[in-house]
Design an enzyme around this catalytic site. Structure first.
Site, mmCIF file in Angstrom:
data_model
loop_
_atom_site.group_PDB
_atom_site.id
_atom_site.type_symbol
_atom_site.label_atom_id
_atom_site.label_comp_id
_atom_site.label_asym_id
_atom_site.label_seq_id
_atom_site.Cartn_x
_atom_site.Cartn_y
_atom_site.Cartn_z
ATOM 1 C CG HIS A 54 -2.118 0.621 1.008
ATOM 2 N ND1 HIS A 54 -2.841 0.659 -0.422
ATOM 3 C CD2 HIS A 54 -3.301 0.671 1.708
ATOM 4 C CE1 HIS A 54 -3.889 0.991 -0.234
ATOM 5 N NE2 HIS A 54 -4.270 1.270 1.077
ATOM 6 C CG ASN A 102 -8.963 4.953 4.700
ATOM 7 O OD1 ASN A 102 -8.407 4.485 4.089
ATOM 8 N ND2 ASN A 102 -9.898 4.253 5.683
ATOM 9 C CG ASN A 148 -10.443 3.271 1.264
ATOM 10 O OD1 ASN A 148 -11.557 3.319 0.639
ATOM 11 N ND2 ASN A 148 -10.296 2.090 2.184
#
Length: 255
Positions: A54, A102, A148
Site C-alpha cells: 500500500h 483514508n 480509499n
C-alpha cells in the site's frame, strides 16, 4: 540493475528540513509563488507500513526526492511531508500525506489551494490491486477504483476527477487472504526486484510528465502506438443511433 535495486532499498526519508514551517498554511507570513506541478505519493505513515504494498506511492516519492535532492520536511499546517524543488528546471511540490490513507485528500486539498495547483498539474502516485505486480499505468483522469486514498482526494476536491495518476501494480491477494490484509503485506522476495525496477521507471515517468506533458510521456511509453493505429483494419460503418465508443484513458508502461 543491481545498483538500481540497491539504491531503492537504501532509500531513507529526509525529515524536518529547515524552512518548512508555514507550508500549507502552517504559519507563513505571505503566500508562496504558485507551483506548476504537485506530485502526491500515497501511503500510510510510520515504520510499520514503510515497505508494504500500500506504500509503493511513498517509495516512488522518496526515490524522486532523493534523485533530485528535494528535502522533505513535516508541515503541520497540512499534516504532510512536503518538499519544494525542481525537476530538470521545473518547479515541483512533492507531497506525502501523513493523515493515513483514508484521509489523504485533506492534505492534498490544503496544499493545492495554498500553492494554486490546477488539477491537471496534480499527479497522484499509488498502488493498484487490479494491475499485476510491478506493472505501471498512467491515466489522465478517472475514478477512485476502490482505492480509499484516491476516494478521499476526489471527495476533498469536490468530486473532481480530472487529474492525472500513475498506478503501480501490487496484484490481487492469493488464496483466501482478505484485500485489507494483502495491501498491508510486504512484497514477496521473488517480486521485490521487479518492484524496485518499476519504482525507478516510475521516477522516469514523473520526470517526463512534468517536463514534457502527458501526451509526450505517453508517446515515449508507447512508441509504436501510432504505427499500430495506421495499420489496423478499418472500422465497421457506424450504425445510425449508436453512441460513439469512448477511447480508454489507460496507458500501460509494462506488460
Amino acid at each position: 540493475m543491481a545498483g538500481r535495486v540497491r539504491a531503492v532499498r537504501g532509500l531513507v526519508r529526509t525529515r524536518a528540513s529547515k524552512g518548512m514551517e508555514g507550508v500549507g498554511g502552517g504559519g507563513g507570513t505571505s503566500p508562496p509563488p504558485p507551483c506548476p506541478w504537485m506530485v502526491v505519493g500515497l501511503g500510510n505513515p510510520g515504520a510499520h507500513y514503510a515497505r508494504t504494498r500500500h506504500n509503493v506511492g511513498f517509495l516512488v516519492l522518496e526515490a524522486l526526492a532523493r534523485k533530485h535532492g528535494v528535502p522533505m520536511g513535516f508541515d503541520a499546517g497540512s499534516n504532510a511531508l512536503v518538499g519544494r524543488g525542481t525537476i530538470h528546471g521545473v518547479a515541483v511540490l512533492l507531497v506525502q500525506p501523513q493523515t493515513y490513507m483514508n484521509e489523504s485528500g485533506r492534505a492534498v486539498r490544503k496544499l493545492a489551494n495554498y500553492y494554486k495547483v490546477r488539477p491537471e498539474k496534480m499527479l497522484a502516485v499509488y498502488d493498484d490491486l487490479d494491475l499485476d505486480v510491478a506493472k505501471l499505468r498512467i491515466r489522465a483522469k478517472g475514478g477512485h477504483g476502490g482505492h480509499n486514498g484516491m476516494r478521499s482526494i476526489i471527495d476533498c476536491l469536490g468530486g473532481r476527477k480530472d487529474f492525472p495518476r500513475l498506478k503501480i501494480g501490487i496484484g490481487r491477494p492469493r488464496g483466501s487472504m482478505p484485500v485489507h490484509a494483502h495491501v498491508l503485506q510486504p512484497f514477496l522476495p521473488e517480486e521485490q526486484e521487479e518492484v524496485n525496477i518499476s519504482i525507478m521507471e516510475s521516477v522516469g515517468l514523473v520526470e517526463s510528465l512534468v517536463t514534457t506533458g502527458l501526451e509526450q510521456t505517453v508517446s515515449k511509453m508507447n512508441p509504436t502506438k501510432k504505427k499500430e493505429k495506421t495499420t489496423s483494419p478499418p472500422r465497421s460503418p457506424k450504425v445510425p443511433g449508436t453512441p460513439p465508443m469512448e477511447e480508454s484513458q489507460d496507458i500501460e508502461a509494462r506488460t
